[in-house]
Design a protein around this motif. Structure first.
Motif, PDB file in Angstrom:
ATOM      1  N   GLY A  18       5.398   8.827  -5.232  1.00  0.00           N
ATOM      2  CA  GLY A  18       5.244   9.332  -3.867  1.00  0.00           C
ATOM      3  C   GLY A  18       5.770  10.740  -3.673  1.00  0.00           C
ATOM      4  N   LEU A  19       6.265  10.979  -2.492  1.00  0.00           N
ATOM      5  CA  LEU A  19       6.695  12.317  -2.070  1.00  0.00           C
ATOM      6  C   LEU A  19       7.867  12.848  -2.889  1.00  0.00           C
ATOM      7  CD1 LEU A  19       5.730  14.152   0.207  1.00  0.00           C
ATOM      8  CD2 LEU A  19       7.565  13.221   1.631  1.00  0.00           C
ATOM      9  N   ASN A  63      21.378  12.998  -4.149  1.00  0.00           N
ATOM     10  CA  ASN A  63      22.031  12.163  -3.139  1.00  0.00           C
ATOM     11  C   ASN A  63      21.608  10.702  -3.206  1.00  0.00           C
ATOM     12  OD1 ASN A  63      19.460  12.457  -2.233  1.00  0.00           O
ATOM     13  ND2 ASN A  63      19.981  13.266  -0.217  1.00  0.00           N
ATOM     14  N   THR A 121       3.496   1.107   3.029  1.00  0.00           N
ATOM     15  CA  THR A 121       4.543   2.073   2.642  1.00  0.00           C
ATOM     16  C   THR A 121       3.857   3.403   2.316  1.00  0.00           C
ATOM     17  OG1 THR A 121       4.413   1.320   0.347  1.00  0.00           O
ATOM     18  CG2 THR A 121       6.110   0.307   1.720  1.00  0.00           C
ATOM     19  N   THR A 128       9.697  17.154  -5.380  1.00  0.00           N
ATOM     20  CA  THR A 128      10.948  17.851  -5.613  1.00  0.00           C
ATOM     21  C   THR A 128      11.364  17.655  -7.072  1.00  0.00           C
ATOM     22  OG1 THR A 128      13.131  18.281  -4.653  1.00  0.00           O
ATOM     23  CG2 THR A 128      12.551  15.985  -4.923  1.00  0.00           C
ATOM     24  N   ILE A 157       0.850  -1.193   0.000  1.00  0.00           N
ATOM     25  CA  ILE A 157       0.000   0.000   0.000  1.00  0.00           C
ATOM     26  C   ILE A 157       0.886   1.243   0.000  1.00  0.00           C
ATOM     27  CG2 ILE A 157      -1.892   1.225   1.128  1.00  0.00           C
ATOM     28  CD1 ILE A 157      -2.769  -1.434   2.333  1.00  0.00           C
ATOM     29  N   GLN A 198      14.744   9.348   3.916  1.00  0.00           N
ATOM     30  CA  GLN A 198      15.280   9.654   2.593  1.00  0.00           C
ATOM     31  C   GLN A 198      14.908   8.520   1.646  1.00  0.00           C
ATOM     32  OE1 GLN A 198      18.094  12.492   1.706  1.00  0.00           O
ATOM     33  NE2 GLN A 198      16.190  13.057   2.646  1.00  0.00           N
TER      34      GLN A 198
END
Ligand SMILES: Cc1cc2nc3c(=O)[nH]c(=O)nc-3n(C[C@H](O)[C@H](O)[C@H](O)COP(=O)(O)OP(=O)(O)OC[C@H]3O[C@@H](n4cnc5c(N)ncnc54)[C@H](O)[C@@H]3O)c2cc1C
Length: 317
Positions: A41-42, A51, A112, A46, A11, A285
């Motif tokens: 997702g998140l 990184n 998740t 951005t 999920i 992260q």
């Protein structure tokens, strides 16, 4: 109502869900991944990722996520656009209902669902949201080109948002309640070196004002008194709230709502795993989310296979 059965239901399709999908499908357990907004997702909030190991020149955030998706699909993972609404234990595993009116019977579930940014704590938040209050610099920076803006927050996201905004806005004032910014020192230094950036520490937002759109941000200063910033926008990049509602009452969560699960991602309920930002951990992260996803998928695969073996070994079968 449609009913579907799967060995592993994942999920959330951020980095943790995508890595879980890859590892589950490579262990020959075909997973289904539910995603309520966008696969990625998140990370999609951005622009650029510098990184994530393996990309010495960095990589565009949507491209990285698309590559992860394709990699998981190559081994058989199925992505479904839908929102999980409820999660319950059953005799054979778990039952998940969705907004799309589907019921999933799953042997194992990997949560998740990540975490979401906290809203600006002023009573005018809903009045000015979309009229100058924004939660995504990448999405909205262009609207405020050449204008003064504020960023509220004291973590890595606040610094990244400010760096994006400083490219085009006349001035960026970063308002952070704590004494120092809790972000990678290299990024904080980069921010400090910019001529159009001011850092205001020990300050909390008190009110937003303006005629139909943001024109001012009033601050309450920890040292006493107030300060008013003349800004066209307030970008909010505060701490996060875990999106773990599905697990409420089922598993242990900490005071902020993060799922208390060790590195093994085991929640305490056999067959139920929590991976990525939704889990209590020290570093949120992409690289830690994908690590969690891989561990959870490996655990879930073993759990499902062991359970099937036990069922087929019972005398009546
Ligand atoms: C502005 C910003 C910049 C960042 N920059 C970096 C960076 O440069 N490098 C880096 O490593 N990290 C960065 N991060 C952090 C990184 O984005 C997160 O650590 C990472 O996305 C966490 O992955 P996740 O899979 O755990 O959760 P998320 O990425 O949050 O994914 C969770 C997914 O679950 C879905 N979901 C939630 N509830 C449900 C439900 N009930 N049903 C179905 N789907 C659901 C959500 O829609 C979401 O897509 C940044 C974060 C922000 C906000």
């Amino acid at each position: 109502m449609t009913e579907r059965t799967t060995d592993i239901l994942i999920i959330g399709a951020g980095p943790a869900g995508l890595a879980a999908a890859l590892y589950a499908s490579r262990s020959l357990v075909k997973p289904i991944v539910l995603e309520r907004v966008s696969v990625g997702g998140l990370v999609l909030s951005t622009e650029w990722i510098d990184n994530y190991p393996g990309f010495p020149d960095g990589i565009a955030a949507p491209e990285l996520m698309e590559r992860m998706r394709q990699q998981a699909e190559r081994f058989g993972a199925e992505f479904v656009s839908d929102e999980a609404l409820t999660l319950d234990r059953t005799e054979t595993g778990f039952r998940v209902t969705t907004a799309g009116d589907v019921v999933y019977q799953a042997g194992s579930v990997i949560i998740t669902t990540g975490a979401m940014p906290r809203v600006l704590p002023v009573k005018e938040e809903s009045k000015y949201r979309g009229r100058g209050i924004s939660y995504c610099a990448t999405c909205d920076a262009a609207f405020f080109k050449g204008k003064p803006v504020a960023v509220v927050g004291d973590g890595g996201s606040a610094v990244e948002e400010a760096l994006v905004l400083a490219r085009g806005c006349s001035k960026v004032t970063v308002v952070h309640p704590l004494d120092s910014l809790q972000a990678e020192p290299i990024l904080v230094e980069q921010l400090r070196s910019l001529p159009n950036v001011e850092l205001v520490s020990g300050a909390a937002p008190a009110a937003v004002e303006g005629e139909g759109k943001v024109e001012r941000l009033r601050l309450r200063l920890a040292a006493g008194g107030e300060r008013t910033l003349e800004v066209s926008a307030v970008f909010v990049a505060m701490e996060f709230v875990p999106t773990g509602d599905l697990l409420k009452g089922l598993v242990e969560v900490d005071a902020q709502g993060y799922v208390v699960a060790p590195e093994s991602t085991e929640t305490g309920i056999p067959g139920l795993y929590a991976a990525g930002d939704v889990r209590r951990k020290s570093l949120r992260q992409i690289v830690t989310a994908v690590a969690d996803g891989a561990v959870a998928a490996q655990k879930a695969g073993t759990y499902v296979r062991t359970r099937k073996r036990k069922v087929s070994d019972t005398p009546e079968n």
